[in-house]
Scaffold this motif. Structure first.
Motif, PDB file in Angstrom:
ATOM      1  N   ASN A 119       0.824  -1.210   0.000  1.00 47.88           N
ATOM      2  CA  ASN A 119       0.000   0.000   0.000  1.00 47.88           C
ATOM      3  C   ASN A 119       0.858   1.260   0.000  1.00 47.88           C
ATOM      4  N   ASN A 139      -3.386 -10.348  -1.225  1.00 53.47           N
ATOM      5  CA  ASN A 139      -4.317  -9.348  -1.736  1.00 53.47           C
ATOM      6  C   ASN A 139      -4.193  -8.111  -0.854  1.00 53.47           C
ATOM      7  N   GLN A 179      -5.330  -5.089  -1.485  1.00 52.44           N
ATOM      8  CA  GLN A 179      -6.401  -4.099  -1.622  1.00 52.44           C
ATOM      9  C   GLN A 179      -7.207  -4.024  -0.335  1.00 52.44           C
ATOM     10  N   ASN A 180      -7.730  -2.836  -0.083  1.00 54.05           N
ATOM     11  CA  ASN A 180      -8.585  -2.590   1.083  1.00 54.05           C
ATOM     12  C   ASN A 180      -7.861  -2.874   2.400  1.00 54.05           C
TER      13      ASN A 180
END
Length: 475
Positions: A197, A272, A274-275
């Motif tokens: 991120n 993963n 994301q988020n």
């Protein structure tokens, strides 16, 4: 030995110590307010440590990593072999107080001198009517021999029980290693998501700064600004582009560390990212302090070691007392193979008892006894330290979860404010109402705040994992 009897009920003392230690609530200050960080009430014994790790972690990629590590991690496999060694020690101790039985076959040949006592006797006697003693004389024997030390003072049985407790301690040591391994993998996995991120944020920030650099160059061509702002914006873009490689290096190192924990050669880690900022730590119930004695493998390991040390003292004390051993044998003995299995003439049996009291080596026995006492006291301190450390770790992580939640909420507001300030400062710069340094500083502050937000989220997830570990969950 009398002064060491106080350690007999130390486990009960440890429970009382742990429960009474939690009566005053542990607190920390936030914004001049005292926020309690404590265990559940005695009526609420809900404890997250009893939740299986497969149900605690909801990320399928993380669960695959943990499952693979529990099968392939080298350190865990080493501990498994140590458990096998401890199990074999039990078998060895058990064999010490069982009778030792063996079957032997022997043959011998004697030639006595004529002018010796035995030689003269053989010369004047007959082994059978009309048959003198053979010269040389053969001796054949087939017999079963048994030896058994009567465990009057329970020395051997206590040694066997001590080995059993150390085996249980080694098993709990493996469980403690499992909880630690799961926590390390989970924390490293969340660090990897955080780095992904941060790299994505940095790329977007570079794109924004390149757009700003393009605008400044156009302003310079229009003679509205000098060369200095252009160089400043260009240097900022280059700095952040260089910063990408530092993050990429950290990603590589984190991936390799996870692969090391999993027990495999370096390869990409499936994930993963994301988020990540939207992840919400699960609610964790700390239960009551006395449950640490049941759930924490390191506490149970220290407890087994303490009980084993107590038995070792008894074993050392029994060395001062006399030992009683019974020996016997039964079989066939003859000088000729034709007579070897002839009954009852060739039957041989013996039975003897032996009582031995140590006299000369008492200093060595005293030293062994003193060492056993010292190790028992050492085990008491280790048990006490383990209990206190467990309570401290839980208290720290309970407070950490609360603090990280409050810190994250404030960081979100900070990021929102600085993100809006980027558009404001850019607009003011375009209208010549703000200096280019204000734009640069605003962009830097916004980037740092986004990085801090990711770091705070990672710390928040780590606090959840660390509390789960501190409660004794995972094994």
């Amino acid at each position: 030995m009398r002064k060491y009897k106080i350690f007999k009920h130390f486990r009960t003392v440890g429970i009382i110590l742990l429960c009474t230690a939690c009566i005053p609530s542990i607190t920390h200050k936030t914004e001049n307010k005292t926020v309690p960080a404590k265990y559940n009430s005695p009526e609420d014994s809900t404890n997250t440590a009893k939740v299986n790790w497969k149900n605690f972690f909801h990320d399928p990629y993380l669960n695959v990593l943990i499952d693979t590590a529990l099968k392939n991690n080298q350190e865990l496999n080493i501990i498994a072999q140590e458990i096998n060694i401890a199990r074999n020690e039990i078998r060895a101790r058990k064999g010490d107080y069982l009778p030792n039985v063996g079957i032997g076959v022997g043959a011998g040949l004697d030639k006595m001198g004529r002018y010796t006592r035995l030689g003269a006797v053989d010369e004047n006697l007959e082994i059978a009517p009309g048959k003198p003693f053979p010269d040389p004389f053969t001796d054949l024997i087939v017999a079963a021999r048994a030896s058994w030390e009567v465990d009057i003072w329970k020395r051997l049985r206590n040694a066997k029980k001590s080995a059993m407790l150390r085996y249980l301690a080694s098993s709990e040591g493996r469980n403690f290693m499992v909880t630690k391994l799961i926590a390390e993998i989970a924390n490293s996995y969340y660090e990897l998501l955080a780095l992904d991120n941060q790299l994505e944020i940095l790329k977007k920030n570079i794109e924004i700064q390149q757009n700003a650099l393009h605008i400044v160059r156009m302003e310079k061509e229009a003679a509205k600004v000098t060369e200095l702002p252009v160089r400043k914006f260009e240097a900022e873009v280059l700095k952040n582009q260089s910063r990408q490689y530092a993050i990429l290096q950290r990603i590589t190192e984190t991936e390799n560390y996870i692969n090391f924990l999993v027990g495999r050669f370096p390869q990409p880690i499936a994930r993963n990212a994301q988020n990540f900022t939207e992840l919400i730590p699960d609610s964790i119930h700390a239960g009551i302090p006395s449950q640490l004695l049941q759930n924490r493998p390191d506490i149970k390991q220290a407890e087994h070691n303490l009980e084993a040390a107590k038995l070792d003292v008894k074993v050392a004390k029994a060395n001062f007392y006399p030992s009683f051993r019974i020996t016997g044998s039964v079989g066939y003995n003859a000088y000729n193979p034709n007579f070897l299995i002839k009954s009852p003439e060739s039957i041989l049996y013996t039975l003897a008892g032996e009582l031995v009291q140590p006299l000369v080596n008492r200093n060595g026995i005293k030293a062994y006894y003193s060492s056993a006492n010292a190790k028992q006291i050492q085990s008491v301190y280790d048990y006490e330290r383990t209990v206190l450390r467990a309570y401290m770790e839980v208290s720290n992580q309970v407070a950490n979860i609360s603090n990280m939640k409050n810190s994250y909420n404030l960081k979100v507001k900070e990021v929102e404010a600085l993100t809006r300030s980027i558009d404001i400062s850019t607009g003011l710069f375009n209208s010549a109402r703000a200096d280019y340094m204000e734009v640069l500083m605003t962009q830097r502050d916004a980037l740092d705040s986004r990085f801090d937000l990711i770091e705070t989220k990672k710390a928040q997830m780590n606090a959840m994992v660390n509390l789960y570990q501190a409660l004794g969950g995972g094994w």
